[in-house]
Design a protein around this motif. Structure first.
Motif, PDB file in Angstrom:
ATOM      1  N   ARG A 123       7.618  18.144  60.736  1.00  0.00           N
ATOM      2  CA  ARG A 123       7.183  16.778  60.437  1.00  0.00           C
ATOM      3  C   ARG A 123       7.893  16.178  59.226  1.00  0.00           C
ATOM      4  O   ARG A 123       8.054  14.957  59.156  1.00  0.00           O
ATOM      5  CB  ARG A 123       5.670  16.735  60.230  1.00  0.00           C
ATOM      6  CG  ARG A 123       4.893  16.877  61.531  1.00  0.00           C
ATOM      7  CD  ARG A 123       3.473  16.379  61.392  1.00  0.00           C
ATOM      8  NE  ARG A 123       2.691  17.254  60.520  1.00  0.00           N
ATOM      9  CZ  ARG A 123       1.406  17.055  60.244  1.00  0.00           C
ATOM     10  NH1 ARG A 123       0.763  16.032  60.774  1.00  0.00           N
ATOM     11  NH2 ARG A 123       0.750  17.880  59.462  1.00  0.00           N
ATOM     12  N   TRP A 124       8.347  17.027  58.282  1.00  0.00           N
ATOM     13  CA  TRP A 124       9.050  16.466  57.127  1.00  0.00           C
ATOM     14  C   TRP A 124      10.319  15.750  57.579  1.00  0.00           C
ATOM     15  O   TRP A 124      10.765  14.780  56.942  1.00  0.00           O
ATOM     16  CB  TRP A 124       9.398  17.563  56.113  1.00  0.00           C
ATOM     17  CG  TRP A 124      10.566  18.435  56.518  1.00  0.00           C
ATOM     18  CD1 TRP A 124      10.509  19.661  57.092  1.00  0.00           C
ATOM     19  CD2 TRP A 124      11.963  18.112  56.393  1.00  0.00           C
ATOM     20  NE1 TRP A 124      11.774  20.136  57.353  1.00  0.00           N
ATOM     21  CE2 TRP A 124      12.680  19.204  56.930  1.00  0.00           C
ATOM     22  CE3 TRP A 124      12.668  17.021  55.900  1.00  0.00           C
ATOM     23  CZ2 TRP A 124      14.076  19.231  56.971  1.00  0.00           C
ATOM     24  CZ3 TRP A 124      14.057  17.038  55.941  1.00  0.00           C
ATOM     25  CH2 TRP A 124      14.744  18.140  56.464  1.00  0.00           C
ATOM     26  N   GLY A 127       9.086  12.625  60.314  1.00  0.00           N
ATOM     27  CA  GLY A 127       8.258  11.578  59.708  1.00  0.00           C
ATOM     28  C   GLY A 127       7.172  11.062  60.629  1.00  0.00           C
ATOM     29  O   GLY A 127       6.490  10.087  60.304  1.00  0.00           O
ATOM     30  N   ARG A 129       3.715  11.462  62.041  1.00  0.00           N
ATOM     31  CA  ARG A 129       2.472  12.177  61.760  1.00  0.00           C
ATOM     32  C   ARG A 129       1.561  12.285  62.983  1.00  0.00           C
ATOM     33  O   ARG A 129       0.490  12.898  62.904  1.00  0.00           O
ATOM     34  CB  ARG A 129       1.711  11.472  60.624  1.00  0.00           C
ATOM     35  CG  ARG A 129       2.538  11.158  59.406  1.00  0.00           C
ATOM     36  CD  ARG A 129       3.266  12.354  58.849  1.00  0.00           C
ATOM     37  NE  ARG A 129       2.381  13.342  58.256  1.00  0.00           N
ATOM     38  CZ  ARG A 129       2.795  14.440  57.642  1.00  0.00           C
ATOM     39  NH1 ARG A 129       4.098  14.710  57.586  1.00  0.00           N
ATOM     40  NH2 ARG A 129       1.928  15.285  57.117  1.00  0.00           N
ATOM     41  N   ASP A 133       4.058  20.034  63.385  1.00  0.00           N
ATOM     42  CA  ASP A 133       5.371  20.667  63.404  1.00  0.00           C
ATOM     43  C   ASP A 133       5.606  21.246  64.798  1.00  0.00           C
ATOM     44  O   ASP A 133       4.692  21.787  65.425  1.00  0.00           O
ATOM     45  CB  ASP A 133       5.447  21.802  62.382  1.00  0.00           C
ATOM     46  CG  ASP A 133       5.362  21.305  60.946  1.00  0.00           C
ATOM     47  OD1 ASP A 133       5.892  20.214  60.673  1.00  0.00           O
ATOM     48  OD2 ASP A 133       4.778  22.021  60.116  1.00  0.00           O
ATOM     49  N   GLU A 166       6.692  26.717  60.345  1.00  0.00           N
ATOM     50  CA  GLU A 166       7.549  25.700  60.951  1.00  0.00           C
ATOM     51  C   GLU A 166       8.396  26.260  62.085  1.00  0.00           C
ATOM     52  O   GLU A 166       9.256  25.582  62.621  1.00  0.00           O
ATOM     53  CB  GLU A 166       8.459  25.066  59.894  1.00  0.00           C
ATOM     54  CG  GLU A 166       7.715  24.169  58.903  1.00  0.00           C
ATOM     55  CD  GLU A 166       8.646  23.381  57.996  1.00  0.00           C
ATOM     56  OE1 GLU A 166       9.886  23.502  58.136  1.00  0.00           O
ATOM     57  OE2 GLU A 166       8.137  22.627  57.145  1.00  0.00           O
ATOM     58  N   LEU A 261      13.940  19.755  48.555  1.00  0.00           N
ATOM     59  CA  LEU A 261      12.643  20.265  48.995  1.00  0.00           C
ATOM     60  C   LEU A 261      12.443  21.695  48.489  1.00  0.00           C
ATOM     61  O   LEU A 261      13.394  22.465  48.369  1.00  0.00           O
ATOM     62  CB  LEU A 261      12.545  20.251  50.522  1.00  0.00           C
ATOM     63  CG  LEU A 261      12.539  18.883  51.211  1.00  0.00           C
ATOM     64  CD1 LEU A 261      12.560  19.069  52.722  1.00  0.00           C
ATOM     65  CD2 LEU A 261      11.324  18.065  50.785  1.00  0.00           C
ATOM     66  N   LYS A 265      11.787  26.173  53.682  1.00  0.00           N
ATOM     67  CA  LYS A 265      11.944  24.940  54.443  1.00  0.00           C
ATOM     68  C   LYS A 265      12.838  25.227  55.637  1.00  0.00           C
ATOM     69  O   LYS A 265      13.552  26.239  55.660  1.00  0.00           O
ATOM     70  CB  LYS A 265      12.557  23.843  53.573  1.00  0.00           C
ATOM     71  CG  LYS A 265      13.879  24.254  52.889  1.00  0.00           C
ATOM     72  CD  LYS A 265      14.308  23.231  51.859  1.00  0.00           C
ATOM     73  CE  LYS A 265      15.545  23.705  51.091  1.00  0.00           C
ATOM     74  NZ  LYS A 265      15.941  22.730  50.049  1.00  0.00           N
ATOM     75  N   THR A 267      15.462  23.401  58.854  1.00  0.00           N
ATOM     76  CA  THR A 267      16.226  22.244  59.303  1.00  0.00           C
ATOM     77  C   THR A 267      17.026  22.647  60.537  1.00  0.00           C
ATOM     78  O   THR A 267      16.854  23.731  61.078  1.00  0.00           O
ATOM     79  CB  THR A 267      17.147  21.724  58.178  1.00  0.00           C
ATOM     80  OG1 THR A 267      17.717  20.476  58.581  1.00  0.00           O
ATOM     81  CG2 THR A 267      18.260  22.711  57.855  1.00  0.00           C
TER      82      THR A 267
END
Length: 399
Positions: A123-124, A127, A129, A133, A166, A261, A265, A267
């Motif tokens: 979700r980071w 964006g 909501r 995740d 995540e 961040l 995390k 990506t």
């Protein structure tokens, strides 16, 4: 009793299990296959790599995956069809590997399949909501099981997400069980399409280990080579080595909030792709560069993201930690030189120094996850920051 359930019960009580681990990463270069003999479970696990190989993907097969890979708008029929096709293809490649090794399917207890990631959506990054995740790997485990006749465990990342993670990186579970050391702090760096590392503090020093993505590994370099030079990769960094790093572009590439961040995390190519490069070139006024200079800068970008992340960890922990490297980036001499130049006081070596071939590491660690699914105890996991203690994987029977 279902005979396959009975077989699972039996193998859970065996002294050892023979498990084939499968890994296909975001580089989309092929399928890593590792035949492992695993004894015990949890902190008593021992893994012996019996055979390993990488089966390259056919060009047309790779292009079909690239059509839907890390894209928000795709052909749903192609996604659906590839879920089955990748499963069948991976099953056929396993059969091919076993035949070459002189191993019959009856000698293998389980297959552990990572599948092919096609979209990763924490979700980071999105964006959005409305949704939790999420992450999606395709290559149906039922097709692998039917194609090989071997019970298959797949779809590991979904339980990680459901448990509050995540979905990545998952190597930390196997890394912590196999490679934690009493007195040596270790940082296990894997440079695939995306670069990630597992941080394992020396057990006598206390502290909590974790795994994190740090940014692009090979993905941007490979994408650029494929789009602009018609090659799958920059073999031996020949193109990048002939170019010059553009500092303005490099600074623009490193400006994304992801790099600020906290750890851990995740990506993926959903962020680090050719559109990301295009925006950075527009922002830095560097459009129209020579291909060799772009490649030199992309290589420097990957190295800078990796070294900055490692420095951030070591400065607050054990400055004498050793770095062990696996993944395709290990074979990029320019990338490895830049990483060593950026970490002059840190010993850096290939992962085989720990007794496991670097190119087989991730596939072997998924074999270990399958072993834990069948016979492990989540309560025995080492404390890992941001990693839920859950059993992962869905089980597919051959019949």
């Amino acid at each position: 009793m279902n005979p396959y359930v009975e077989k699972l019960y039996g193998m859970a009580t065996q002294a050892e299990r023979v498990i084939v681990g499968l890994m296909s990463g975001t580089s989309l270069d092929g399928l890593d296959i590792a035949l492992c003999r695993i004894t015990g479970s949890g902190r008593r696990t021992a893994l012996q790599l019996e055979h390993s190989c990488t089966k390259p993907y056919a060009s047309d097969f790779r292009r079909q995956i690239q059509d839907i890979f890390a894209k928000r708008t795709i052909d749903q029929q192609q996604l659906c069809g590839l879920h089955a096709l990748i499963g069948r293809t991976h099953g056929a490649l396993v059969n091919e590997a076993l035949l070459g090794w002189g191993v019959s399917p009856e000698q293998v207890d389980l297959i552990a399949s990572h599948g092919q990631t096609v979209f990763h959506a924490p979700r980071w990054l999105t964006g959005d909501r409305r949704f939790p995740d999420s992450t999606l790997q395709i290559g149906d485990g039922d097709h692998i099981a039917v194609a090989t006749g071997i019970i298959t465990i797949s779809d590991f990342r979904q339980k990680h997400v459901a448990g509050g993670g995540e979905g990545a990186p998952l190597a930390v579970y196997g890394d912590s069980l196999l490679f934690s050391h009493e007195t040596e702090t270790r940082l296990l760096l894997n440079i695939g399409g995306i670069a990630n590392f597992t941080f394992l503090p020396a057990s006598t020093a206390g502290g909590t280990g974790f795994a994190t993505d740090v940014g692009p590994g090979n993905t941007l370099m490979n994408q650029y080579m494929q789009r602009h030079l018609g090659a799958e990769m920059d073999r031996d960094a020949r193109v990048a080595s002939s170019g010059t790093v553009n500092q303005n572009l490099l600074r623009a590439l490193l400006e994304h909030p992801f790099f600020g961040l906290p750890f851990p995390k995740t990506t993926g190519p959903e962020l680090f792709n050719l559109e990301y490069l295009h925006r950075a070139q527009q922002d830095s006024g560097t459009a129209g560069m020579e291909n060799s200079d772009v490649m030199a800068t992309l290589c420097a970008f990957s190295a800078a993201a990796i070294t900055a992340a490692i420095q951030q960890v070591l400065n607050g922990n054990d400055p004498k930690a050793r770095v062990y490297v696996s993944g395709g980036g290990l074979h990029n001499p320019l990338l490895m030189r830049l990483i060593r130049d950026g970490l002059p006081a840190t010993p850096i070596t290939a992962f085989d120094a720990l007794g496991l071939l670097p190119d087989a590491k991730e596939a072997a660690l998924f074999a270990l996850l399958a072993n834990e699914t069948v016979t492990g105890s989540a309560a025995e996991a080492y404390p890992i920051l941001g990693a839920p203690t859950v059993y992962m994987g869905k089980i597919s029977f051959p019949g």
